[in-house]
Design a protein around this motif. Structure first.
Motif, PDB file in Angstrom:
ATOM      1  N   GLN A   6      -3.610 -20.334   5.879  1.00 55.61           N
ATOM      2  CA  GLN A   6      -4.703 -21.297   6.022  1.00 55.61           C
ATOM      3  C   GLN A   6      -4.253 -21.746   8.019  1.00 55.61           C
ATOM      4  OE1 GLN A   6      -5.536 -23.216   4.038  1.00 55.61           O
ATOM      5  NE2 GLN A   6      -5.086 -21.098   2.434  1.00 55.61           N
ATOM      6  N   GLN A   7      -3.665 -21.067   8.919  1.00 53.27           N
ATOM      7  CA  GLN A   7      -4.118 -21.030  10.168  1.00 53.27           C
ATOM      8  C   GLN A   7      -4.729 -19.864  11.262  1.00 53.27           C
ATOM      9  OE1 GLN A   7       0.482 -20.365  11.783  1.00 53.27           O
ATOM     10  NE2 GLN A   7       1.117 -21.301   9.669  1.00 53.27           N
ATOM     11  N   LYS A   8      -5.159 -20.318  12.105  1.00 58.63           N
ATOM     12  CA  LYS A   8      -6.191 -19.982  13.386  1.00 58.63           C
ATOM     13  C   LYS A   8      -5.219 -19.520  13.888  1.00 58.63           C
ATOM     14  CE  LYS A   8     -10.106 -20.728  11.939  1.00 58.63           C
ATOM     15  NZ  LYS A   8     -11.000 -19.591  11.349  1.00 58.63           N
ATOM     16  N   CYS A   9      -6.069 -17.801  14.032  1.00 60.41           N
ATOM     17  CA  CYS A   9      -5.368 -17.735  15.071  1.00 60.41           C
ATOM     18  C   CYS A   9      -5.916 -18.367  16.635  1.00 60.41           C
ATOM     19  CB  CYS A   9      -6.098 -16.071  15.151  1.00 60.41           C
ATOM     20  SG  CYS A   9      -5.409 -15.556  14.089  1.00 60.41           S
ATOM     21  N   GLU A  10      -5.264 -18.136  17.362  1.00 58.14           N
ATOM     22  CA  GLU A  10      -5.600 -18.497  18.728  1.00 58.14           C
ATOM     23  C   GLU A  10      -5.968 -18.157  20.218  1.00 58.14           C
ATOM     24  OE1 GLU A  10      -1.040 -19.200  20.983  1.00 58.14           O
ATOM     25  OE2 GLU A  10      -1.874 -20.161  18.807  1.00 58.14           O
ATOM     26  N   ALA A  11      -6.824 -17.942  20.954  1.00 58.64           N
ATOM     27  CA  ALA A  11      -6.826 -16.983  21.949  1.00 58.64           C
ATOM     28  C   ALA A  11      -5.863 -16.594  22.421  1.00 58.64           C
ATOM     29  CB  ALA A  11      -7.570 -18.111  22.821  1.00 58.64           C
ATOM     30  N   CYS A  12      -5.645 -15.226  22.867  1.00 57.59           N
ATOM     31  CA  CYS A  12      -4.275 -15.242  23.784  1.00 57.59           C
ATOM     32  C   CYS A  12      -5.119 -14.087  25.158  1.00 57.59           C
ATOM     33  CB  CYS A  12      -3.497 -13.454  22.112  1.00 57.59           C
ATOM     34  SG  CYS A  12      -2.641 -13.741  22.995  1.00 57.59           S
ATOM     35  N   ARG A  13      -3.610 -14.601  25.291  1.00 55.28           N
ATOM     36  CA  ARG A  13      -3.978 -14.307  27.081  1.00 55.28           C
ATOM     37  C   ARG A  13      -2.126 -13.290  27.445  1.00 55.28           C
ATOM     38  NH1 ARG A  13      -3.268 -19.831  27.774  1.00 55.28           N
ATOM     39  NH2 ARG A  13      -1.688 -18.969  28.794  1.00 55.28           N
ATOM     40  N   ALA A  14      -2.812 -12.422  28.158  1.00 60.99           N
ATOM     41  CA  ALA A  14      -0.958 -11.222  28.566  1.00 60.99           C
ATOM     42  C   ALA A  14      -0.012 -12.287  29.099  1.00 60.99           C
ATOM     43  CB  ALA A  14      -2.171 -11.193  30.335  1.00 60.99           C
ATOM     44  N   PHE A 101       0.387 -12.033  12.657  1.00 62.13           N
ATOM     45  CA  PHE A 101       1.351 -12.767  11.076  1.00 62.13           C
ATOM     46  C   PHE A 101       0.373 -13.606  10.449  1.00 62.13           C
ATOM     47  CE2 PHE A 101       4.566 -11.196  14.142  1.00 62.13           C
ATOM     48  CZ  PHE A 101       5.433 -10.748  12.994  1.00 62.13           C
ATOM     49  N   ILE A 102      -0.665 -14.249  10.750  1.00 54.16           N
ATOM     50  CA  ILE A 102      -1.261 -14.910   9.902  1.00 54.16           C
ATOM     51  C   ILE A 102      -2.889 -13.627   9.481  1.00 54.16           C
ATOM     52  CG2 ILE A 102      -4.206 -16.656  10.587  1.00 54.16           C
ATOM     53  CD1 ILE A 102      -1.419 -17.973  13.542  1.00 54.16           C
ATOM     54  N   CYS A 103      -2.995 -12.780  10.723  1.00 54.51           N
ATOM     55  CA  CYS A 103      -4.106 -11.743  10.172  1.00 54.51           C
ATOM     56  C   CYS A 103      -3.703 -10.995   9.171  1.00 54.51           C
ATOM     57  CB  CYS A 103      -4.890 -11.221  11.118  1.00 54.51           C
ATOM     58  SG  CYS A 103      -5.887 -11.773  12.387  1.00 54.51           S
ATOM     59  N   ALA A 104      -2.298 -10.579   9.129  1.00 56.69           N
ATOM     60  CA  ALA A 104      -2.324  -9.799   8.007  1.00 56.69           C
ATOM     61  C   ALA A 104      -1.999 -10.995   6.888  1.00 56.69           C
ATOM     62  CB  ALA A 104      -0.053  -9.121   8.547  1.00 56.69           C
ATOM     63  N   ALA A 105      -1.299 -11.891   6.803  1.00 54.40           N
ATOM     64  CA  ALA A 105      -1.647 -12.675   6.009  1.00 54.40           C
ATOM     65  C   ALA A 105      -3.031 -12.670   4.692  1.00 54.40           C
ATOM     66  CB  ALA A 105      -0.356 -14.115   5.705  1.00 54.40           C
ATOM     67  N   LYS A 106      -3.688 -12.488   6.035  1.00 55.26           N
ATOM     68  CA  LYS A 106      -5.526 -13.016   5.445  1.00 55.26           C
ATOM     69  C   LYS A 106      -5.890 -11.842   4.679  1.00 55.26           C
ATOM     70  CE  LYS A 106      -6.321 -17.142   8.441  1.00 55.26           C
ATOM     71  NZ  LYS A 106      -7.303 -17.896   9.050  1.00 55.26           N
ATOM     72  N   THR A 107      -5.197 -10.418   5.457  1.00 58.00           N
ATOM     73  CA  THR A 107      -5.577  -9.371   4.976  1.00 58.00           C
ATOM     74  C   THR A 107      -5.255  -9.591   3.133  1.00 58.00           C
ATOM     75  OG1 THR A 107      -5.506  -8.659   7.047  1.00 58.00           O
ATOM     76  CG2 THR A 107      -5.326  -7.456   5.518  1.00 58.00           C
ATOM     77  N   ASP A 108      -3.789  -9.492   2.827  1.00 58.69           N
ATOM     78  CA  ASP A 108      -3.062  -9.921   2.038  1.00 58.69           C
ATOM     79  C   ASP A 108      -3.932 -10.641   0.754  1.00 58.69           C
ATOM     80  OD1 ASP A 108      -1.240  -8.007   2.156  1.00 58.69           O
ATOM     81  OD2 ASP A 108       0.279  -9.805   2.450  1.00 58.69           O
ATOM     82  N   ALA A 109      -4.346 -11.500   1.647  1.00 61.08           N
ATOM     83  CA  ALA A 109      -5.355 -12.982   0.297  1.00 61.08           C
ATOM     84  C   ALA A 109      -6.470 -12.322   0.206  1.00 61.08           C
ATOM     85  CB  ALA A 109      -5.379 -13.825   0.597  1.00 61.08           C
ATOM     86  N   LEU A 110      -7.660 -11.383   0.788  1.00 62.58           N
ATOM     87  CA  LEU A 110      -8.447 -10.518   0.638  1.00 62.58           C
ATOM     88  C   LEU A 110      -8.621  -9.763  -0.724  1.00 62.58           C
ATOM     89  CD1 LEU A 110      -9.623  -9.724   4.174  1.00 62.58           C
ATOM     90  CD2 LEU A 110     -10.206 -11.092   2.629  1.00 62.58           C
ATOM     91  N   LEU A 111      -7.571  -9.297  -1.330  1.00 60.98           N
ATOM     92  CA  LEU A 111      -7.464  -8.588  -2.887  1.00 60.98           C
ATOM     93  C   LEU A 111      -7.371  -9.388  -3.448  1.00 60.98           C
ATOM     94  CD1 LEU A 111      -4.137  -6.313  -1.698  1.00 60.98           C
ATOM     95  CD2 LEU A 111      -6.030  -5.608  -1.763  1.00 60.98           C
ATOM     96  N   ALA A 112      -7.106 -10.695  -3.423  1.00 61.49           N
ATOM     97  CA  ALA A 112      -7.788 -11.609  -4.585  1.00 61.49           C
ATOM     98  C   ALA A 112      -8.591 -12.066  -4.464  1.00 61.49           C
ATOM     99  CB  ALA A 112      -6.860 -13.302  -4.853  1.00 61.49           C
ATOM    100  N   ASP A 113     -10.155 -12.217  -3.385  1.00 67.69           N
ATOM    101  CA  ASP A 113     -10.802 -12.314  -3.318  1.00 67.69           C
ATOM    102  C   ASP A 113     -12.200 -12.031  -4.254  1.00 67.69           C
ATOM    103  OD1 ASP A 113     -10.530 -14.222  -1.282  1.00 67.69           O
ATOM    104  OD2 ASP A 113     -11.916 -12.837  -0.142  1.00 67.69           O
TER     105      ASP A 113
END
Length: 113
Positions: A6-14, A101-113
């Motif tokens: 349910q979370q969104k990625c934030e812009a990431c800087r160095a 971690f957000i994107c890993a969880a969202k990748t797992d959720a794609l299996l349910a689609d």
């Protein structure tokens, strides 16, 4: 803890902070099928997904790519016959950020689609 999907990625800087060891222990519990590993000195998250054939694997890889583009955070995706390996890490900091971690969880959720 809020569901990672349910979370969104934030812009990431160095100068963004890497996930601490304590955060890693907490976050990895939410994505138990992912393996933290160090490759070329960079901590990454990796998971292998298995499928019945190349067509199903390719369809999943495309879903991962579309989700990554929507999050503006992009993994390494290895597509093989019946298998897709996805690896998340944050290039800007050469390590793991909460975004991974957000994107890993969202990748797992794609299996349910």
């Amino acid at each position: 803890m809020t569901d990672l999907t349910q979370q969104k990625c934030e812009a990431c800087r160095a100068d963004a902070p890497k996930v601490s060891d304590d955060e890693l222990k907490t976050l990895i519990r939410e994505i138990p099928d992912w393996v933290p590993q160090v490759r070329d000195g960079v901590m990454q998250l990796e998971r292998e997904y298995k499928f019945k054939n190349f067509k199903q694997a390719m369809a999943f890889a495309i879903k991962v790519g579309e989700m990554a583009e929507a999050e503006f955070h992009h993994p390494s995706i290895l597509l093989e016959w019946g298998k897709v390996t996805v690896t998340w890490w944050t290039h800007a900091i050469n390590g793991l950020h909460r975004n991974d971690f957000i994107c890993a969880a969202k990748t797992d959720a794609l299996l349910a689609d």
